[in-house]
Design an enzyme around this catalytic site. Structure first.
Site, PDB file in Angstrom:
ATOM      1  CG  HIS A   1      -2.153   0.769   1.094  1.00  0.00           C
ATOM      2  ND1 HIS A   1      -3.361   0.321   1.578  1.00  0.00           N
ATOM      3  CD2 HIS A   1      -2.411   1.964   0.523  1.00  0.00           C
ATOM      4  CE1 HIS A   1      -4.311   1.208   1.301  1.00  0.00           C
ATOM      5  NE2 HIS A   1      -3.751   2.223   0.663  1.00  0.00           N
TER       6      HIS A   1
ATOM      7  CG  LEU B   1      -5.028   7.847   2.687  1.00  0.00           C
ATOM      8  CD1 LEU B   1      -4.479   8.488   3.950  1.00  0.00           C
ATOM      9  CD2 LEU B   1      -6.382   8.439   2.330  1.00  0.00           C
TER      10      LEU B   1
ATOM     11  CG  LEU C   1      -1.259   4.964  -6.648  1.00  0.00           C
ATOM     12  CD1 LEU C   1      -0.020   5.336  -5.845  1.00  0.00           C
ATOM     13  CD2 LEU C   1      -0.953   4.970  -8.144  1.00  0.00           C
ATOM     14  CD  GLU C   2      -6.877   4.610   0.307  1.00  0.00           C
ATOM     15  OE1 GLU C   2      -7.884   5.044   0.895  1.00  0.00           O
ATOM     16  OE2 GLU C   2      -6.316   3.539   0.614  1.00  0.00           O
ATOM     17  CB  VAL C   3      -6.232   9.564  -1.740  1.00  0.00           C
ATOM     18  CG1 VAL C   3      -6.729  11.014  -1.803  1.00  0.00           C
ATOM     19  CG2 VAL C   3      -7.398   8.665  -1.389  1.00  0.00           C
TER      20      VAL C   3
END
Length: 270
Positions: A120, A123, A164-166
């Site tokens: 991760h 974010l 791949l967050e925000v």
């Protein structure tokens, strides 16, 4: 068909990225959601370990399933051995890859044991305090470079992919095109390898905050509210029937012949 279906492998998912095929991905929590995703043709599912079971694997059918290992104290996992034990348990049930947001050394231990690992970046909810809470990451050159460097470290230890967050869409696109990792975009723009949403957002029954990147396709909240009203109404009718004697009716009772009942009654009087 049992637990085994003709479903994508790690090699197949990598091939999808190589040919530029966009990947659809949903986070699901119920058998019904998993079965619906399979019937619809969703490519990948994310399922937390607490929801994953042989029945869930069966419902997911041909979907490639990522099973999430809880982070640190939240899941009582602390050492690489703890994570390996859980990863192997879920792989035996039918997980196709394992989500792990623990330290690099733990992620590497999983990779070294041939477990396909999804990490991760951006974010990271379990580590959001380090990046300022639940908000976008990578909006400055320095912050974007930190996401890039994180991805490169994941490459070095052998990860299969990463959520791949925000992050800004242009940052997400550059990173996705510059790594062999499968980048599972959640609020990371159209350039990510996969587009990843929660089923509850897609179906319109999100509890609490709805993220900006979420898109709703149905209004299940209204339907759930209607069903709840019907539950209450049905329960009230049941109470009324019990109080008036309308329930149970003769058709709800187990009969006994007069002769057998008379024998029983005579027996208890003896």
């Amino acid at each position: 068909m049992g637990l085994y279906h003709t479903r994508p492998t790690v090699a197949d998912i990598r091939a999808m990225k190589a040919r530029g095929q966009k990947i659809s991905m949903l986070y699901v929590t119920t058998l019904e959601e998993a079965a619906a995703a399979n019937a619809a043709g969703i490519d990948m599912l994310s399922i937390e370990g607490r929801f994953f079971s042989p029945e869930m694997r069966e419902a997911a059918g041909n979907c490639f399933v990522q099973v999430g290992l809880p982070f640190g104290p939240f899941g009582k996992l602390a050492t690489a051995e703890d994570y390996l034990r859980e990863a192997f348990r879920f792989m035996a049930i039918g997980a196709d890859c394992i989500y792990c947001a623990a330290s690099l050394d733990i992620q590497k231990a999983l990779c070294d044991n041939a477990v396909p690992v999804i990490a991760h970046v951006g974010l990271i909810p379990s580590q959001a305090t380090w990046t300022g809470g639940f908000k976008a990451v990578g909006k400055t050159a320095e912050s974007a470079r930190a996401v890039w460097d994180h991805v490169k470290r994941l490459e070095a230890i052998g990860c299969f992919g990463a959520e791949l967050e925000v992050v800004p869409d242009r940052v997400g696109e550059v990173i996705s095109k510059s790594t062999p990792l499968i980048m599972l975009g959640m609020g990371a723009g159209a350039g990510a390898d996969a587009q990843y949403l929660f089923a509850e957002d897609v179906l319109g029954h999100t509890a609490g905050h709805k993220p900006r990147h979420a898109k709703t396709y149905r209004n299940f909240a209204a339907e759930f509210a209607r069903l709840q009203q019907q539950r209450v109404a049905a329960f009230k009718e049941f109470i009324s029937d019990v109080e008036t004697g309308a329930y149970p009716a003769p058709q709800h009772a187990v009969p006994i012949t007069d002769a057998e009942f008379e024998r029983f009654a005579a027996g208890i009087k003896a």
